[in-house]
Motif scaffolding. Structure first.
Motif, PDB file in Angstrom:
ATOM      1  N   CYS A  73       0.856  -1.185   0.000  1.00 14.72           N
ATOM      2  CA  CYS A  73       0.000   0.000   0.000  1.00 14.72           C
ATOM      3  C   CYS A  73       0.895   1.238   0.000  1.00 14.72           C
ATOM      4  O   CYS A  73       1.752   1.374   0.882  1.00 14.72           O
ATOM      5  CB  CYS A  73      -0.873  -0.027   1.255  1.00 14.72           C
ATOM      6  SG  CYS A  73      -1.722   1.518   1.580  1.00 14.72           S
TER       7      CYS A  73
ATOM      8  N   ILE B  99      -6.868   2.406   0.692  1.00 12.58           N
ATOM      9  CA  ILE B  99      -7.107   1.463  -0.408  1.00 12.58           C
ATOM     10  C   ILE B  99      -8.270   0.513  -0.145  1.00 12.58           C
ATOM     11  O   ILE B  99      -8.678  -0.216  -1.036  1.00 12.58           O
ATOM     12  CB  ILE B  99      -5.829   0.665  -0.733  1.00 12.58           C
ATOM     13  CG1 ILE B  99      -5.316  -0.104   0.499  1.00 12.58           C
ATOM     14  CG2 ILE B  99      -4.741   1.586  -1.275  1.00 12.58           C
ATOM     15  CD1 ILE B  99      -4.154  -1.038   0.191  1.00 12.58           C
TER      16      ILE B  99
ATOM     17  N   CYS C   9      -6.583  -4.403   5.252  1.00 14.83           N
ATOM     18  CA  CYS C   9      -6.442  -3.154   6.024  1.00 14.83           C
ATOM     19  C   CYS C   9      -6.732  -3.394   7.510  1.00 14.83           C
ATOM     20  O   CYS C   9      -6.131  -2.750   8.369  1.00 14.83           O
ATOM     21  CB  CYS C   9      -7.380  -2.079   5.481  1.00 14.83           C
ATOM     22  SG  CYS C   9      -6.805  -1.314   3.947  1.00 14.83           S
TER      23      CYS C   9
ATOM     24  N   CYS D 225      -3.730  -4.132   9.366  1.00 15.85           N
ATOM     25  CA  CYS D 225      -2.644  -3.156   9.234  1.00 15.85           C
ATOM     26  C   CYS D 225      -2.538  -2.319  10.502  1.00 15.85           C
ATOM     27  O   CYS D 225      -3.542  -1.912  11.088  1.00 15.85           O
ATOM     28  CB  CYS D 225      -2.917  -2.257   8.024  1.00 15.85           C
ATOM     29  SG  CYS D 225      -1.694  -0.945   7.807  1.00 15.85           S
TER      30      CYS D 225
ATOM     31  N   CYS E 166      -6.112   5.278   9.574  1.00 19.34           N
ATOM     32  CA  CYS E 166      -6.710   5.492   8.253  1.00 19.34           C
ATOM     33  C   CYS E 166      -8.220   5.611   8.303  1.00 19.34           C
ATOM     34  O   CYS E 166      -8.805   6.354   7.513  1.00 19.34           O
ATOM     35  CB  CYS E 166      -6.330   4.332   7.331  1.00 19.34           C
ATOM     36  SG  CYS E 166      -4.604   4.349   6.843  1.00 19.34           S
ATOM     37  N   TYR E 167      -8.863   4.840   9.182  1.00 18.43           N
ATOM     38  CA  TYR E 167     -10.312   4.713   9.080  1.00 18.43           C
ATOM     39  C   TYR E 167     -11.065   5.245  10.290  1.00 18.43           C
ATOM     40  O   TYR E 167     -12.277   5.098  10.343  1.00 18.43           O
ATOM     41  CB  TYR E 167     -10.684   3.254   8.819  1.00 18.43           C
ATOM     42  CG  TYR E 167     -10.122   2.756   7.491  1.00 18.43           C
ATOM     43  CD1 TYR E 167     -10.656   3.202   6.285  1.00 18.43           C
ATOM     44  CD2 TYR E 167      -9.045   1.891   7.461  1.00 18.43           C
ATOM     45  CE1 TYR E 167     -10.133   2.772   5.080  1.00 18.43           C
ATOM     46  CE2 TYR E 167      -8.511   1.460   6.251  1.00 18.43           C
ATOM     47  CZ  TYR E 167      -9.061   1.896   5.060  1.00 18.43           C
ATOM     48  OH  TYR E 167      -8.530   1.488   3.858  1.00 18.43           O
TER      49      TYR E 167
HETATM   50  S1  SF4 Z   1      -4.950   0.539   6.731  1.00 15.39           S
HETATM   51 FE1  SF4 Z   1      -4.276   2.366   5.614  1.00 15.39          FE
HETATM   52  S2  SF4 Z   1      -2.062   2.222   5.439  1.00 15.39           S
HETATM   53 FE2  SF4 Z   1      -2.843   0.193   6.013  1.00 15.39          FE
HETATM   54  S3  SF4 Z   1      -3.072  -0.891   4.075  1.00 15.39           S
HETATM   55 FE3  SF4 Z   1      -5.067   0.032   4.528  1.00 15.39          FE
HETATM   56  S4  SF4 Z   1      -5.031   2.052   3.529  1.00 15.39           S
HETATM   57 FE4  SF4 Z   1      -2.935   1.289   3.587  1.00 15.39          FE
END
Ligand code: SF4
Length: 169
Positions: free
Chosen positions: A15, A151, A156, A159, A165-166
């Motif tokens: 990513c 993405i 995710c 991750c 990110c969310y």
């Molecule tokens: S959580 Fe965020 S940084 Fe991690 S893979 Fe998904 S979009 Fe990329």
């Protein structure tokens, strides 16, 4: 110019946002259970390994287990999820070794929990592709490059940047 490590190469194949955040020292891996499990596996899967193989620092990266006699890198992973990025990481190590004058290095990607091993070698196409990866990574490292978008992939959730990110969605 910022350093490019094998972790940059691995994240480049997972990513671009993750790579961008990591490169700017927003470092959250230590909070990830998956990473903690991987580190434990590294320490316990092959207890004699540390004595048999060498740790090699090269080009800002560290190869944990290298057999200098057979010129083989051993890389341990917990699962085959994101295997493409694991292979890219190993190919980058092999490329660095070749650039340093090591002839014909190869690698084994090992999954002890699955009892599976994958042989990895550099191809002529890899030798052409890797400099292009590095150019693109340098572009992402540039101060002018904004943070890439999320993405929204199933992985995710595993991750370490997931909440970053969310959060709020
Ligand atoms: S959580 Fe965020 S940084 Fe991690 S893979 Fe998904 S979009 Fe990329």
């Amino acid at each position: 110019m910022r350093t490019i490590t094998a972790t940059h190469v691995k994240y480049y194949h997972v990513c671009h946002r993750k790579l961008w955040l990591f490169d700017r020292d927003l470092w959250m891996e230590h909070t990830s259970e998956a990473v903690a499990g991987g580190e434990l596996l590294h320490q316990t899967a092959y207890p004699q390994r540390a004595e048999r193989y060498k740790e090699v620092s090269i080009g800002g990266s560290k190869i944990d287990f290298y057999d200098p006699h057979r010129r083989v890198i051993h890389e341990i992973k917990t699962s085959q999820k994101l295997e493409e990025s694991h292979i890219a990481q190993l190919k980058y190590y092999l490329w660095l070794l070749e650039e340093a004058g090591v002839e014909g290095p190869t690698a084994l990607l090992e999954y002890p929990k699955l009892r599976q091993t994958l042989a990895v070698a550099l191809t002529p196409a890899d030798r052409a592709d890797i400099p292009q990866w590095l150019t693109r990574i340098q572009q992402l490292q540039s101060d002018n490059t904004p943070c890439p978008p999320t993405i929204n992939k199933p992985f995710c959730r595993q991750c370490s940047y997931y909440e970053f990110c969310y959060v709020g969605e």
